[in-house]
Write an enzyme that holds these catalytic residues in place. Structure first.
Site, PDB file in Angstrom:
ATOM      1  N   GLU A 145       0.800  -1.235   0.000  1.00  0.00           N
ATOM      2  CA  GLU A 145       0.000   0.000   0.000  1.00  0.00           C
ATOM      3  C   GLU A 145       0.830   1.280   0.000  1.00  0.00           C
ATOM      4  O   GLU A 145       0.578   2.196   0.780  1.00  0.00           O
ATOM      5  CB  GLU A 145      -0.974  -0.025   1.188  1.00  0.00           C
ATOM      6  CG  GLU A 145      -1.860  -1.261   1.170  1.00  0.00           C
ATOM      7  CD  GLU A 145      -2.744  -1.421   2.410  1.00  0.00           C
ATOM      8  OE1 GLU A 145      -2.714  -0.558   3.281  1.00  0.00           O
ATOM      9  OE2 GLU A 145      -3.455  -2.435   2.478  1.00  0.00           O
ATOM     10  N   GLU A 203      -6.122 -10.530  -1.687  1.00  0.00           N
ATOM     11  CA  GLU A 203      -6.938 -10.368  -0.471  1.00  0.00           C
ATOM     12  C   GLU A 203      -8.425 -10.292  -0.800  1.00  0.00           C
ATOM     13  O   GLU A 203      -9.176  -9.510  -0.203  1.00  0.00           O
ATOM     14  CB  GLU A 203      -6.515  -9.092   0.298  1.00  0.00           C
ATOM     15  CG  GLU A 203      -5.040  -9.053   0.643  1.00  0.00           C
ATOM     16  CD  GLU A 203      -4.619  -7.865   1.513  1.00  0.00           C
ATOM     17  OE1 GLU A 203      -5.507  -7.171   2.063  1.00  0.00           O
ATOM     18  OE2 GLU A 203      -3.414  -7.642   1.647  1.00  0.00           O
TER      19      GLU A 203
HETATM   20  O1  9MR Z   1      -7.469  -8.346   8.297  1.00  0.00           O
HETATM   21  C1  9MR Z   1      -6.434  -7.701   8.998  1.00  0.00           C
HETATM   22  C2  9MR Z   1      -6.929  -7.275  10.379  1.00  0.00           C
HETATM   23  O2  9MR Z   1      -7.290  -8.419  11.121  1.00  0.00           O
HETATM   24  C3  9MR Z   1      -5.830  -6.507  11.088  1.00  0.00           C
HETATM   25  O3  9MR Z   1      -6.337  -5.992  12.300  1.00  0.00           O
HETATM   26  C4  9MR Z   1      -5.340  -5.354  10.221  1.00  0.00           C
HETATM   27  C5  9MR Z   1      -4.131  -4.666  10.851  1.00  0.00           C
HETATM   28  O4  9MR Z   1      -3.071  -5.560  11.007  1.00  0.00           O
HETATM   29  O5  9MR Z   1      -4.962  -5.809   8.935  1.00  0.00           O
HETATM   30  C6  9MR Z   1      -5.989  -6.476   8.241  1.00  0.00           C
HETATM   31  O6  9MR Z   1      -5.497  -6.907   6.989  1.00  0.00           O
HETATM   32  C7  9MR Z   1      -5.188  -5.899   6.046  1.00  0.00           C
HETATM   33  C8  9MR Z   1      -3.988  -6.364   5.268  1.00  0.00           C
HETATM   34  O7  9MR Z   1      -2.922  -6.651   6.130  1.00  0.00           O
HETATM   35  C9  9MR Z   1      -3.572  -5.331   4.223  1.00  0.00           C
HETATM   36  N1  9MR Z   1      -4.677  -4.977   3.366  1.00  0.00           N
HETATM   37  C10 9MR Z   1      -5.920  -4.610   4.035  1.00  0.00           C
HETATM   38  C11 9MR Z   1      -6.327  -5.703   5.028  1.00  0.00           C
HETATM   39  C12 9MR Z   1      -7.654  -5.363   5.672  1.00  0.00           C
HETATM   40  O8  9MR Z   1      -7.564  -4.204   6.425  1.00  0.00           O
END
Ligand code: 9MR
Length: 375
Positions: free
Chosen positions: A168, A282
């Site tokens: 990102e 994702e």
């Molecule tokens: O799904 C993930 C959530 O459980 C966590 O709290 C969060 C922070 O670590 O990250 C979420 O996953 C993200 C991913 O790492 C990057 N793309 C967006 C995802 C959803 O927010």
């Protein structure tokens, strides 16, 4: 036959017993198009592998401690992605300490279940441990970044299919080159990306190195502009010899948005023309704008995902699809950070219902995989 394609014996070992006679009827070792109806009910993993693709899903220690979920997960999925356990906040409680317990547990789980693994993620502006601000302000950014990537990537060397190296990094409005204003950009300038990819390559020459981003999905001006910015970034990295191997398109889709299949096909082609692979990393589908019965919502979610997946999977450079979780029983879309539906109903953005039953989204992914050209 590609090394990913299952042999007939592997199919028989995993396919429901009732399918075995149909599968046995054929003589060849490779799954042919005509055999596909015999896969009715076969898992997403098998369907993907039959086309030379992979299917994966994010998981975490909580979801995999649920035995019913874990059993379904290991049948349905070929590649495990740790949802949070390999992020900085999980691995680095202090500057001096690495805590690998949870990450190792997930890697052990994957090995025990004959799954491959993808690492997520080495550079992100979230899941940020507080001590990191001080290290960056003290001028230690490059050293800390190199040390982290070297230590984490070499720990799992030879065991990772791929790593999300930088996550990102683009936000259109943040800078002229569209790089997101993050502490890494502030401390090191754009070369933080070079450092990250080069350090990861040195630590594990076999893992595919991925640039991963979201918002590349629909026909909105924002997503169209972001697709262009991502292509510019990747083209610049490639031109300068930075070792990036693939784009990860996260695909946190929104049912109700317009999907322009031609634009997606063109985007996937452009990624391929840069010499890169493409991975859907994702996938899930929000449906805030959709009302109606559960059946109607599930159908809209499934149709939307199918419209997205078809042009992406038609591109030979696409190598796999990963969903961000497998069942609505464990989905960040229903977690504390997520946007709620106005009617308060839970989101249904993943292939399996909370009771692990296959939903229309499962069927849409299955058919998109079945119809993908053979790699
Ligand atoms: O799904 C993930 C959530 O459980 C966590 O709290 C969060 C922070 O670590 O990250 C979420 O996953 C993200 C991913 O790492 C990057 N793309 C967006 C995802 C959803 O927010």
């Amino acid at each position: 036959m590609s090394p990913l394609a299952p042999t007939r014996r592997q199919l028989l070992a995993t396919a429901p017993a009732v399918l075995a006679p149909t599968l046995l009827a054929g003589a060849c070792t490779e799954l042919q198009r005509s055999d596909r109806s015999a896969l009715l009910g076969a898992t997403l993993r098998l369907r993907a592998e039959a086309r030379g693709l992979f299917f994966g899903a994010a998981a975490n220690r909580t979801s995999l401690a649920d035995r019913a979920f874990a059993a379904t997960y290991t049948a349905e999925v070929g590649v495990l992605v740790p949802e949070t356990e390999m992020k900085w906040r999980a691995l680095r409680p202090t500057e001096g300490a690495f805590t690998f317990g949870s990450a190792d547990a997930l890697m052990d789980f994957a090995a025990g279940a004959n799954l491959r693994a993808r690492g997520h993620t080495l550079v992100w502006h979230e899941a940020w441990p507080e001590w990191l601000d001080a290290a960056l302000s003290a001028g230690r950014a490059a050293a800390v970044l190199e040390q982290h990537i070297e230590r984490v990537v070499s720990r799992y060397r030879g065991r990772m299919h791929s790593w999300d190296v930088v996550n990102e990094a683009i936000r259109l409005q943040d800078s002229p080159g569209h790089l997101r204003q993050t502490p890494w950009l502030e401390a090191l300038g754009p070369r933080y990306l070079d450092i990250a990819f080069r350090t990861a390559r040195a630590a594990d020459p076999q893992a595919l190195l991925v640039y991963n981003d979201f918002g590349l999905d629909d026909a909105s001006p924002a997503d169209s502009a972001k697709r262009a910015a991502v292509l510019d970034l990747l083209s610049d990295l490639k031109a300068r010899g930075v070792p990036v191997d693939a784009l990860g398109t996260q695909a946190h889709l929104r049912a109700g948005q317009v999907i322009d299949q031609g634009a997606l096909a063109q985007f996937a082609r452009s990624v391929a023309q840069l010499g890169l692979k493409l991975i859907v990393t994702e996938l899930d589908v929000r449906d805030h704008g959709i009302s109606g019965t559960l059946e109607e919502r599930d159908r809209a979610i499934a149709d939307h995902a199918r419209r997205f997946l078809d042009p992406i999977l038609a591109e030979p450079a696409t190598i796999g699809v990963v969903t961000w979780g497998l069942s609505d029983r464990y989905s960040w879309l229903n977690g504390p950070r997520a946007e709620r539906r106005s009617d308060g109903q839970p989101q249904r953005g993943l292939p399996l219902a909370p009771d692990l039953a296959r939903k229309p989204l499962w069927g849409a992914i299955a058919r998109a995989l079945d119809d993908a050209p053979r790699r």
